[in-house]
Design a protein around this motif. Structure first.
Motif, PDB file in Angstrom:
ATOM      1  N   THR A 133      -9.192  -4.748   0.072  1.00 39.19           N
ATOM      2  CA  THR A 133     -10.131  -5.399   0.968  1.00 39.19           C
ATOM      3  C   THR A 133     -10.968  -4.388   1.737  1.00 39.19           C
ATOM      4  N   GLU A 144      -5.101  -9.495  -0.768  1.00 42.53           N
ATOM      5  CA  GLU A 144      -4.319  -9.415   0.460  1.00 42.53           C
ATOM      6  C   GLU A 144      -3.695  -8.021   0.548  1.00 42.53           C
ATOM      7  N   SER A 145      -4.321  -7.156   1.350  1.00 36.96           N
ATOM      8  CA  SER A 145      -3.832  -5.775   1.509  1.00 36.96           C
ATOM      9  C   SER A 145      -3.879  -5.389   2.985  1.00 36.96           C
ATOM     10  N   PRO A 146      -3.217  -6.162   3.866  1.00 37.62           N
ATOM     11  CA  PRO A 146      -3.343  -5.911   5.306  1.00 37.62           C
ATOM     12  C   PRO A 146      -2.824  -4.559   5.763  1.00 37.62           C
ATOM     13  N   ASP A 189      -5.392  -1.922   4.690  1.00 36.96           N
ATOM     14  CA  ASP A 189      -6.618  -2.137   5.463  1.00 36.96           C
ATOM     15  C   ASP A 189      -6.449  -1.590   6.881  1.00 36.96           C
ATOM     16  N   SER A 244      -2.047 -14.686  -7.248  1.00 33.77           N
ATOM     17  CA  SER A 244      -2.880 -15.287  -6.210  1.00 33.77           C
ATOM     18  C   SER A 244      -3.602 -16.504  -6.770  1.00 33.77           C
ATOM     19  N   HIS A 268      -3.618  -9.093  -8.222  1.00 31.86           N
ATOM     20  CA  HIS A 268      -3.607  -9.339  -6.781  1.00 31.86           C
ATOM     21  C   HIS A 268      -2.184  -9.561  -6.267  1.00 31.86           C
ATOM     22  N   THR A 320      -0.360  -7.274  -3.372  1.00 32.35           N
ATOM     23  CA  THR A 320       0.235  -7.847  -2.163  1.00 32.35           C
ATOM     24  C   THR A 320       1.668  -7.361  -1.967  1.00 32.35           C
ATOM     25  N   ASP A 380       1.616  -3.570  -1.120  1.00 27.16           N
ATOM     26  CA  ASP A 380       1.088  -3.366   0.222  1.00 27.16           C
ATOM     27  C   ASP A 380       2.169  -3.640   1.271  1.00 27.16           C
TER      28      ASP A 380
END
Length: 469
Positions: A19, A27-29, A32, A166, A191, A195, A198
């Motif tokens: 992202t 979704e890679s919080p 990020d 995903s 994805h 996730t 990550d």
């Protein structure tokens, strides 16, 4: 000031599909946030678009043809005997070094220069569990450390029982791929892998914080090369060589978060890290150190000024993957120049991509057309490198200048290729050996060594766990 530590986290086949690099529906919080807190390299490139050669450059600071890894390690390619690796150089400087999980530089991981090695399993959950335990044992010691956590993710395959796919409706298909149901289903698996990996990085960073290591430790995240999708991995286009690179400095450095927009090559990682740590850079390293540029306040460097950049061009190469496919390229901020040094189809797919869902969406006639001898792309108007302007008279001067630059680099670095017959024969030998082994694989076993997450199954020297744990 006490010497600083390094935790190097590397993934497999990710490209820049996060992202924080503009990928939608990912979704890679954790990563990020790492980018928001640290330095995000916007234009970093591997030296090669496949695993062993790309990784070899990261860990030696030498181009593939200068360190010996011009092909895959499980096909028999190895470092030259005189090559020093980053962990061995740091060990000589007093660092404790450890590797957990993924490596693809040698059939014998004990040759890589780490004090301790555990390549028995390279899936992210195992790697992070072992890395956290190791940190808890060694974090309080006076000796600085270099910990390498190598993830099998996000390499193919993406089994749904390991990586929850995903929702395909939320996926924005990258511009270099056709928007089809097969491609979306393929990306959904990728994805899911992202996730899970990550989240694993998040657990590792939580332990770093719990142990009070944030103030003294460089966190470095990188991948080897581009996504394992058509027209990415195994090509010298941006989607094949462009990589995510995020560096979070020790908090005591007081370095502001920034986006580092200069070109960065895989050969630059070793000299940059050595320089940041105050360790002498060997004379035989090909890469450039970006250390000074990273520790200076971003406002002290003129934006977009080529004269202020550490490098203004990157060189990339491919020699062997599943075939002899010699290609060389030079890339600047504005142009991509590629020389195809043998007659090949427009798109030569490696085995793991050829049997993917995405491959079904390709125009088989188009990818079998003859590949042009020279390709030139104006990245200012054509970022996906679709419009080859090599024969356009208005680009003649650019083509000539980049051709001369590439030729000079090849001469300076001793880049000599085998002739067509010799190169093809070498590739035929290692592929014959692969097919012979694959014929003996059990029905539910993965034939490709690169797609196996466990050490012994990757055709390494057994389930290796050695050294001080």
């Amino acid at each position: 000031m006490a010497r600083e530590n390094v935790i190097l986290i590397h993934w497999h086949d990710l490209g820049r599909h996060l992202t924080c690099y503009g990928a939608d529906g990912v979704e890679s919080p954790t990563l990020d946030q790492l980018a928001a807190d640290g330095i995000r390299f916007a234009d970093a490139h591997s030296t090669a678009p496949l695993c062993s050669p790309a990784r070899g450059s990261l860990f030696t600071g030498r181009y593939p043809h200068r360190n010996g890894l011009v092909g895959l390690a499980h096909h028999g390619f190895e470092y030259f005997s005189d090559v020093r690796t980053l962990p061995s150089l740091l060990s000589d400087a007093g660092y404790r070094s450890a590797l957990f999980g993924m490596q693809h530089e040698s059939a014998d991981p004990q040759r890589l220069g780490f004090d301790s090695v555990d390549v028995s399993d390279s899936r992210c959950d195992y790697v992070v569990e072992q890395s956290r335990d190791w940190l808890r044992r060694h974090a309080g010691e006076d000796r600085p450390f270099f910990l390498t956590a190598g993830f099998f993710e996000t390499h193919r395959p993406y089994p749904a029982d390991e990586y929850k796919p995903s929702d395909t409706s939320g996926i924005a298909v990258p511009g270099f791929l056709p928007d089809t149901d097969d491609v979306r289903d393929d990306l959904a698996g990728l994805h899911g892998s992202i996730t899970k990996a990550d989240a694993a990085v998040g657990r590792l960073l939580d332990t770093v914080a719990e142990l009070g290591l944030d103030s003294s430790t460089w966190i470095v995240f990188i991948t080897d090369h581009g996504l394992a999708f058509p027209r990415a991995k195994s090509t010298l286009y941006a989607e094949g060589t462009g990589v995510a690179l995020i560096v979070r400095p020790p908090t005591r450095r007081g370095i502001e978060p920034q986006v580092y927009d200069d070109l960065f090559s895989g050969v630059d990682l070793t000299p940059t890290l050595l320089d940041l740590l105050g360790v002498e850079i060997p004379d035989d390293v090909d890469g450039d150190s970006h250390a000074s540029a990273l520790v200076e306040p971003p406002t002290s460097r003129p934006a977009g000024d080529p004269a202020a950049a550490v490098r203004t061009r990157v060189f990339t190469e491919k020699t062997y993957h599943d075939a002899f496919d010699p290609i060389r390229a030079v890339r600047t901020k504005d142009f991509s120049y590629i020389e195809n040094l043998a007659a090949r189809p427009a798109l030569l797919l490696p085995l793991d991509i050829a049997d993917s869902l995405s491959a079904r969406s390709l125009d088989s006639e188009a990818i079998q057309q003859d590949r042009p001898r020279v390709e030139l792309y104006d990245l200012r108007s054509d970022p996906y490198e679709r419009n080859n302007v090599a024969e356009d008279p208005s680009y003649a001067e650019v083509r000539a200048a980049l051709a001369a630059t590439l030729a000079a680099w090849r001469a300076e670095t001793g880049d000599e290729l085998p002739d067509e017959a010799t190169g093809t024969a070498i590739a035929q030998r290692f592929m014959d050996a692969f097919h012979a082994k694959a014929a003996q694989v059990e029905p539910r076993e993965e034939a490709l060594p690169s797609r196996r997450p466990q050490g012994s199954r990757r055709e390494l020297a057994g389930d290796i766990t050695s050294g001080t744990r």
